[in-house]
Design a protein around this motif. Sequence first.
Motif, short mmCIF file in Angstrom:
data_model
loop_
_atom_site.label_atom_id
_atom_site.label_comp_id
_atom_site.label_asym_id
_atom_site.label_seq_id
_atom_site.Cartn_x
_atom_site.Cartn_y
_atom_site.Cartn_z
N ALA A 147 0.84 -1.10 0.02
CA ALA A 147 0.09 -0.01 -0.05
C ALA A 147 0.78 1.20 0.15
O ALA A 147 1.87 1.17 0.70
N ARG A 176 0.61 5.36 0.26
CA ARG A 176 -0.52 6.48 0.69
C ARG A 176 0.37 7.98 0.53
O ARG A 176 1.58 8.05 1.08
N ASP A 211 -8.19 4.37 -3.20
CA ASP A 211 -9.06 4.97 -2.24
C ASP A 211 -8.64 6.56 -2.08
O ASP A 211 -7.61 6.83 -1.94
N ARG A 247 -6.44 12.43 1.01
CA ARG A 247 -5.33 11.25 1.19
C ARG A 247 -5.56 10.17 0.23
O ARG A 247 -6.89 9.72 -0.10
N THR A 282 -4.66 6.55 -1.58
CA THR A 282 -3.88 5.00 -1.11
C THR A 282 -4.26 4.14 -2.34
O THR A 282 -5.05 3.99 -2.88
N TYR A 283 -3.09 3.84 -2.75
CA TYR A 283 -3.06 2.87 -3.80
C TYR A 283 -2.76 1.31 -3.24
O TYR A 283 -1.51 1.32 -2.74
N THR A 284 -3.25 0.30 -3.43
CA THR A 284 -2.66 -1.04 -2.96
C THR A 284 -3.02 -2.16 -4.29
O THR A 284 -4.12 -2.31 -4.48
N GLU A 288 5.30 9.87 -0.10
CA GLU A 288 4.57 8.95 0.94
C GLU A 288 4.47 9.83 2.44
O GLU A 288 5.38 10.18 2.91
N GLU A 289 3.42 9.47 3.00
CA GLU A 289 3.17 10.04 4.45
C GLU A 289 3.89 9.15 5.42
O GLU A 289 4.33 9.87 6.30
#
Lengths: 185, 340
Positions: free
Chosen positions: B59, B61, B92, B139, B141-143, B218-219
């Motif tokens: 993931a 993010r 998401d 935010r 998110t790529y998974t 990335e966070e």
Amino acid sequence: MRPPYLRDWKGEQNTVAVTDAATPLAESALLISADQAVMEVATTPYCGCGHVYEGGTTGLGDRYFGVVVAAGAEHCRVALSNAFGDTTTATTANTWWTTDGGTAGADINTVPSPHIRTRVYVPTEIQVADVTESGGWDNDTPAATSDRWGELQSLLVSYVEAMYVRQACGVSMHVVEQAADLEAL
Amino acid sequence: MAITAPATLQVSKEWQLALPKMAQQPLRRVLEDLNHLWKFHSPPLASVCYTAAPTLGRAVRFVIPITPSTDGLEHTVEHRLLPSATSNCQIDVDYTTSYAGGGTVWVNIYGVNPATTAATLLTQVDTGKTIPATARALRVTYTPAAGNVTLHHLLVYPRPTAAPAVGIKTSGFIPFDDGLLTHADRAPVHTEWLNRLRKSAVALLRDRRQNCLSFVQEEATANTRVVITATAFVAFPRVRVYFPGQTSKSLTVEVKILATVSAGATASLVMVQQVPSFGTPDATKSATFAADNAINSATLTLWLEGDGLGRFADLEISAKATAGNSTYLLAVMATWKPGD
């Protein structure tokens, strides 16, 4: 004929009414002024966003991105950021394209690099960092890859132009030519 | 009576404006173009080329500070990523009204799980996603379900899917309903409509800020690609930002940054400055920020170079750390409101 008009939006003219008379004379100048305000907002190109990112290093040579283009745009140029270390080696040129201009062969735009150094990125120490603008000539049917203007769809509506750039670590696109006559689009 | 938004600009011919008849047109055409602008005036809310390691099989993010329209518009969100596997990738998108690090309350805007084809760019376009006026960060998110992904670009821009509803908007925009212009000979005086054309068009222009500088990584600091440990400012390669047609000698942008540290003091560890194409940078054309894991903002006045459509300013992002510590620059987002 109606060419787009490029307005500087800083100033009081944005808040001034077309007319402050309750019953103004039916002058065409009022209609033209009101119409012009809408057309200017619609056709003023959006600002060219400066994208800062790690690029040009291993595994990060390619970058696909999209740019929203306002109505009436015809051609564009890009400004490419490059960063180099102190190791001497043959440097590959930047290449880029717009979908509308073609994505293969002679349609690919090539921006030569003046440096003979390895591409690096922060936090590796950068010896040379510069911004290079792509070429300033108009050729929509190149016989070979060249450093030319990028082609855009010339529409009466905003849209997204899919683009690609290689080996840069920063890119921004700006409209360099608008339609000469909006009536003809 | 209807509020219609034409799919393309309706351009009145020169003679139609100079010699108008006593009729609906061309005034009606121009007023409908106002409704067109509501749907299609789409400067980017966020245009981000991600900084992340390539080929990530986990993931990924990002947090992106934003300043959305006050009208709470629907947006189109475009993701560009290169997957290694023929599978799926869950995407998401959330928003928050106040970023507070790990304690942030995120509200989901949407999630989607598009199919991926190995070694083929995926351009995922999602329309009609409402971003409220109170949102202050996205935010994303790529998974990947299998294999890995290299993340290329995020583009978010206002794109309402319907014509504007009746009523004055928070931005000041007033849509046009054609009811009063359809009658053959009893249309009212046009004064307010003439003023509405300029007022509403400029209201949209001023309400929809344009993203003019972006840097996002990335966070999670364990995954942050670029980590700064030097105690003197380290400059990221400068980038050129264009402001076409802005002939005034200067304009003002708003800069928002998100950064954090491993430990120690946080003050003045991030700087965004203008770098002239000739000469040396001027300290008055820079803004410094704390790296305190909060979204910090400042304005920056830029002195423009070039001319016409090529009017520009070069901007440079820098960061430093305190001795023995690290600084993680998670996001830099600058936006411009025409007229500033």
